[in-house]
Enzyme design. Structure first.
Site, PDB file in Angstrom:
ATOM      1  N   LEU A  37       0.852  -1.185   0.000  1.00  0.00           N
ATOM      2  CA  LEU A  37       0.000   0.000   0.000  1.00  0.00           C
ATOM      3  C   LEU A  37       0.889   1.237   0.000  1.00  0.00           C
ATOM      4  O   LEU A  37       1.840   1.314   0.774  1.00  0.00           O
ATOM      5  CB  LEU A  37      -0.909   0.031   1.237  1.00  0.00           C
ATOM      6  CG  LEU A  37      -2.119  -0.900   1.264  1.00  0.00           C
ATOM      7  CD1 LEU A  37      -2.849  -0.762   2.589  1.00  0.00           C
ATOM      8  CD2 LEU A  37      -3.063  -0.612   0.114  1.00  0.00           C
ATOM      9  N   ASP A  38       0.591   2.207  -0.862  1.00  0.00           N
ATOM     10  CA  ASP A  38       1.360   3.449  -0.880  1.00  0.00           C
ATOM     11  C   ASP A  38       1.241   4.154   0.470  1.00  0.00           C
ATOM     12  O   ASP A  38       0.243   3.981   1.181  1.00  0.00           O
ATOM     13  CB  ASP A  38       0.852   4.377  -1.985  1.00  0.00           C
ATOM     14  CG  ASP A  38       1.164   3.846  -3.381  1.00  0.00           C
ATOM     15  OD1 ASP A  38       2.100   3.032  -3.499  1.00  0.00           O
ATOM     16  OD2 ASP A  38       0.478   4.241  -4.337  1.00  0.00           O
ATOM     17  N   PRO A  39       2.228   4.987   0.821  1.00  0.00           N
ATOM     18  CA  PRO A  39       2.184   5.674   2.118  1.00  0.00           C
ATOM     19  C   PRO A  39       0.912   6.490   2.354  1.00  0.00           C
ATOM     20  O   PRO A  39       0.435   6.578   3.485  1.00  0.00           O
ATOM     21  CB  PRO A  39       3.423   6.579   2.061  1.00  0.00           C
ATOM     22  CG  PRO A  39       4.364   5.856   1.161  1.00  0.00           C
ATOM     23  CD  PRO A  39       3.505   5.225   0.106  1.00  0.00           C
TER      24      PRO A  39
END
Length: 303
Positions: A37-39
């Site tokens: 998951l992207d930040p």
């Protein structure tokens, strides 16, 4: 501890950060996550512990559900709000919900995506984001994705001052789908540059948001009980979509010695099977057409 847990990843933290912190909380090294998951994205992050790490590919194979928002009127280099604006086009009048949904429907089914430059896809041994940060361009590999459901949720919000329009969506997709790119492609179909302005992963690897726990909750649980209890799902949790075959004592004796069982004993019923003995998952086997039998694919326990 061997098995699978559902972790809630907050915004502002990478998936690697979550694994790093869990290693300290659970006091174990063998931990891996199933699906980055992207930040700036929050939501469900399935995490495998111990021998459960051998099931990560099966966790990733399951579909994923996302909710989020798309904003029309500008585009960024990262396809989300983290990047610099690279294109603008004012939305002079609101786009109707029916028109938005019509273009969403066209984007369901099997589609071809080009991953964003700011992604972890490797080309010639380097991540795309490494090329992007160095100001370099490279041909990006196209990939197929399955969009099972893509629909607008609620009423769009038009900002007359900024001349942008934002709407909420829900998407059910296959592994490997870039929601950021889906948002950009939708905007292009509507005639506007667009960004994914918010994203939450609601479901992944069989876990929903309601099934997850925060890092703080895991730390508290370990302090109080030094055990995850029913928060830890068994290895079979990741394999529940595969057909299972229960071995007899004689068959298990052959299998644990690395021998394949004849097709008359275990006829082909699927590309992969889960072997179970005495109520315990032992391995995943894959059909070998040349040998006309199932052969070991992933082994979890041989005793």
């Amino acid at each position: 501890m061997d098995g699978i847990i559902g972790v809630y990843k907050p915004k502002g933290m990478t998936s690697h950060d979550v694994v790093f912190k869990l290693r300290k909380i659970l006091r174990m090294k063998k931990i891996g996550h199933a699906g980055t998951l992207d930040p700036n994205v929050d939501g469900v992050l399935p995490v495998a512990l111990g021998r459960g790490t051998k099931t990560i590919e099966f966790l990733q194979a399951a579909g994923k559900t996302y909710t989020g928002s798309v904003t029309l009127g500008f585009a960024t280099e990262t396809e989300d709000l983290d990047g610099a604006v690279v294109e603008t086009k004012p939305v002079l009048r609101p786009v109707a919900s029916a028109q938005i949904q019509a273009e969403m429907t066209k984007l369901t089914g099997t589609i071809t995506q080009v991953p964003p430059m700011y992604s972890a896809v490797k080309v010639n041994g380097r991540r795309l984001y490494q090329y992007a940060r160095a100001g370099e361009t490279v041909e990006r590999p196209k990939r197929q994705a399955e969009i099972y459901q893509f629909e607008i949720v609620g009423m769009p919000e038009y900002d007359a001052l900024q001349q942008t329009q934002t709407f909420q969506f829900r998407a059910v997709v296959s592994k490997g789908t870039y929601i950021r790119t889906l948002a950009v492609d939708l905007g292009r179909a509507l005639g506007y540059p667009a960004v994914m302005s918010q994203l939450t992963r609601e479901q992944s690897g069989g876990f929903t948001l309601a099934d997850t726990h925060t890092l703080e909750e895991f730390a508290e649980r370990m302090q109080l009980a030094d055990d995850l209890g029913d928060w830890l799902e068994p290895i079979d949790y990741a394999l529940k979509d595969l057909p299972h075959f229960t071995l007899s004592a004689a068959q298990w004796g052959e299998v644990k010695d690395g021998k394949g069982l004849s097709a008359s004993d275990v006829p082909k019923t699927a590309a992969q099977l889960v072997y179970v003995y005495a109520g315990e998952v032992k391995s995943v086997v894959a059909w070998n057409a040349e040998k006309n039998q199932y052969r070991p694919y992933r082994t979890f326990k041989i005793h």
